[in-house]
Design an enzyme around this catalytic site. Structure first.
Site, PDB file in Angstrom:
ATOM      1  CG  ASP A  62      -0.428   0.037   2.695  1.00  0.00           C
ATOM      2  OD1 ASP A  62       0.822  -0.101   2.529  1.00  0.00           O
ATOM      3  OD2 ASP A  62      -1.238  -0.067   3.527  1.00  0.00           O
ATOM      4  CB  SER A  63       4.446   1.742  -0.016  1.00  0.00           C
ATOM      5  OG  SER A  63       4.846   0.615  -0.843  1.00  0.00           O
ATOM      6  CG  ASP A  65       0.665  -4.194   2.109  1.00  0.00           C
ATOM      7  OD1 ASP A  65       0.993  -4.979   2.702  1.00  0.00           O
ATOM      8  OD2 ASP A  65       1.228  -3.250   1.923  1.00  0.00           O
ATOM      9  CE  LYS A 105       3.305  -5.877   3.782  1.00  0.00           C
ATOM     10  NZ  LYS A 105       2.944  -5.013   4.801  1.00  0.00           N
ATOM     11  CD  GLU A 132       0.888  -1.490   8.030  1.00  0.00           C
ATOM     12  OE1 GLU A 132       1.366  -1.241   7.201  1.00  0.00           O
ATOM     13  OE2 GLU A 132       0.591  -0.945   9.264  1.00  0.00           O
ATOM     14  CD  GLU A 188       8.257  -0.095   7.482  1.00  0.00           C
ATOM     15  OE1 GLU A 188       8.543   0.965   7.241  1.00  0.00           O
ATOM     16  OE2 GLU A 188       7.271  -0.908   7.190  1.00  0.00           O
TER      17      GLU A 188
END
EC number: 2.1.2.11
Length: 279
Positions: free
Chosen positions: A43-44, A82, A112, A114, A181
């Site tokens: 999603d970056s 993501d 993915k 978080e 991260e």
């Protein structure tokens, strides 16, 4: 194509896993040709492709759009997509529906998410349904506001202990890998040693079982801010900028297009066009 089992074997053998982000067909083609082990459609993309200030505005539709293009460019590479902010934070049954939809639409090999804590049941739900899940701990971009910004995590003994426990819970819940991260490299070593599943580091030191970088950061392509942990392996941005300037100059000067770029009509066709009389 490598599988989650292959990644477990790579960790056991001490072979580093290479992951890179990609958000479109050409980037995916480059990544697959370079023999990366995993591609992350992160999603970056909200920040490096769509121009947002954070990842929070990114939608499920955005992720599907870019993941489809990436999959077409990397048919033989393990692709992780993501789940964006808000798509897995409510009812777990609704989350499962969203996850299934994303998998079916994109052809992804894994999704993915978080965090740990409230996210552990999500990992369990998805993996029980047959969806491979990559966990993400440490700095969580989707929660950067709560964490006080984009800062290194796990620097105190208390924070480190919690992160180790979170990683164990993610593995127990069924995660096939965990991204770490922006944490101290010593903590990465400890977490990696405690897990059977591979750790993928970004700003987490060489001790991780693999590494991931953002495509635009590592190739200096349109990135205005380059984090400390990034090494730039090429300067695509400089080449692109200089090429654009040369194009503008050539058009203004009338040197482009040159004759070699022209298409030509035959003389008899021209005669017919002008009725046999050319001005």
């Amino acid at each position: 194509m490598k599988t989650t089992t292959d990644f477990l074997k790579m960790k056991a053998a001490g072979e580093k896993i290479v992951m890179v982000t990609a958000y479109d067909y050409p980037a995916a083609k480059f990544a697959e040709a370079a023999n990366v082990d995993m591609i992350l459609v992160g999603d970056s993309l909200g920040m490096v492709v769509l121009g947002y200030d954070s990842t929070m505005p990114v939608t499920v539709a955005d992720m599907i759009h870019h993941a489809k293009a990436t999959r077409r460019g990397a048919k033989d590479t393990f692709v992780v997509v993501d789940m964006p902010f808000g798509s897995y934070h409510g009812d777990v049954n609704e989350t499962l529906k969203t996850a299934i939809y994303m998998m079916q639409e994109t052809g992804a090999d894994a999704l993915k998410v978080e965090g740990a804590g409230d996210i552990i049941p999500v990992i369990q739900k998805l993996t029980t349904a047959g969806i491979p899940v990559v966990a993400h701990l440490g700095l969580l971009p989707q929660s950067a506001g709560v964490l006080g910004g984009y800062k290194v995590q796990g620097k105190t003994a208390e924070q480190a202990t919690k992160l180790i426990e979170d990683a164990k819970q993610c593995e127990e819940a069924g995660a096939c890998a965990v991204v770490l991260e922006c944490i101290p490299h010593q903590l990465t070593e400890i977490v990696s040693a405690h897990l059977i599943i591979p750790t993928i580091g970004i700003g987490a030191g060489v001790e991780a079982d693999g590494q991931v970088l953002v495509y635009h950061d590592m190739l200096s392509y349109g990135s205005h801010h380059v984090p400390k942990f990034v090494q730039q392996f090429a300067n695509m941005g400089k080449e692109a900028s200089e090429g654009m300037v040369r194009y503008v100059e050539a058009v203004k000067a009338g040197t482009f297009p040159a004759q070699k770029h022209f298409f030509t009509m035959k003389e008899d066709a021209l005669d017919q066009l002008y009725g046999g009389v050319q001005s």
